[in-house]
Scaffold this motif. Sequence first.
Motif, PDB file in Angstrom:
ATOM      1  N   ASP A  28       0.826  -1.208   0.000  1.00 28.98           N
ATOM      2  CA  ASP A  28       0.000   0.000   0.000  1.00 28.98           C
ATOM      3  C   ASP A  28       0.864   1.262   0.000  1.00 28.98           C
ATOM      4  O   ASP A  28       0.549   2.240  -0.696  1.00 28.98           O
ATOM      5  N   ASN A  33      -2.229  12.136   0.337  1.00 27.87           N
ATOM      6  CA  ASN A  33      -3.274  11.862   1.334  1.00 27.87           C
ATOM      7  C   ASN A  33      -3.228  10.411   1.798  1.00 27.87           C
ATOM      8  O   ASN A  33      -3.321  10.128   2.992  1.00 27.87           O
ATOM      9  N   ARG A  34      -3.078   9.508   0.852  1.00 24.14           N
ATOM     10  CA  ARG A  34      -3.008   8.089   1.211  1.00 24.14           C
ATOM     11  C   ARG A  34      -1.728   7.803   2.001  1.00 24.14           C
ATOM     12  O   ARG A  34      -1.748   7.040   2.972  1.00 24.14           O
ATOM     13  N   ALA A  64      -0.178   9.856   3.967  1.00 24.22           N
ATOM     14  CA  ALA A  64      -0.403  10.372   5.316  1.00 24.22           C
ATOM     15  C   ALA A  64      -1.261   9.419   6.125  1.00 24.22           C
ATOM     16  O   ALA A  64      -0.990   9.160   7.305  1.00 24.22           O
ATOM     17  N   GLU A  65      -2.280   8.875   5.488  1.00 26.09           N
ATOM     18  CA  GLU A  65      -3.156   7.903   6.158  1.00 26.09           C
ATOM     19  C   GLU A  65      -2.360   6.663   6.574  1.00 26.09           C
ATOM     20  O   GLU A  65      -2.468   6.180   7.702  1.00 26.09           O
ATOM     21  N   LEU A  66      -1.532   6.150   5.661  1.00 26.67           N
ATOM     22  CA  LEU A  66      -0.733   4.957   5.956  1.00 26.67           C
ATOM     23  C   LEU A  66       0.352   5.241   6.995  1.00 26.67           C
ATOM     24  O   LEU A  66       0.689   4.372   7.791  1.00 26.67           O
ATOM     25  N   GLY A  69       0.084   7.025   9.499  1.00 23.86           N
ATOM     26  CA  GLY A  69      -0.537   7.016  10.814  1.00 23.86           C
ATOM     27  C   GLY A  69      -1.032   5.633  11.211  1.00 23.86           C
ATOM     28  O   GLY A  69      -1.645   5.468  12.252  1.00 23.86           O
ATOM     29  N   ASN A  70      -0.728   4.634  10.378  1.00 20.26           N
ATOM     30  CA  ASN A  70      -1.145   3.266  10.652  1.00 20.26           C
ATOM     31  C   ASN A  70      -0.514   2.799  11.952  1.00 20.26           C
ATOM     32  O   ASN A  70       0.704   2.753  12.069  1.00 20.26           O
TER      33      ASN A  70
END
Length: 195
Positions: free
Chosen positions: A104, A115-116, A118-120, A122-123
């Motif tokens: 991913d 954006n993705r 940043a989301e990952l 914070g996983n």
Amino acid sequence: MSECGEDEIEYHEKVAGELAKLIDLDQDTEVNLWFEYELFCSVNMWFCLWLLSETGATVYRVEPVILDYENRWLGFGKLEAADLQKCFDRRTAFSAEDIKLGVDLWNAYRKDDKNRLAELGGNPHGSKGVSCFPYLAEVVAAAIEKDTRPAEIVAEIQFEGKTEFEDIFPEFTRRAGVYGFGDLQVKRIMESTNI
């Protein structure tokens, strides 16, 4: 000639062939990925995980675990054989969840999907420091800012009075080791700044 200074034939002989081997592995194959923590190595590791994701191979990360936090971006370069053996002995197995996270991350990075990323980044699986991604949040932040922040750091160093590469490069490495930039990359940034 390519941007990497290699011609296409040499690239295919030396690099592409080796990468192709990662796709065609038996399920009982063990793969040890020796990667440092900074962005350059992280992106290459994500790519390798993408290649390995469908093979069923057992994959380990060998990382410079013997470095203290302050020196984490220095990598394997100055380690002795005994230190490298310690790193290998403390390798970490990638779980299926780790491999998926790597895939991913690679897909988001190659699509420049900040954006993705940043989301990952914070996983919680990758941020705990117990998986194969111990500095994921810092690396992802660097990936998101890679087109602007390194030049800003060089400009800050120059503004502080350092003008020679011999002074700028070690200071850049101290402040921005997370990027994993070598001397040529910092020289190019210096050439593009106008201070």
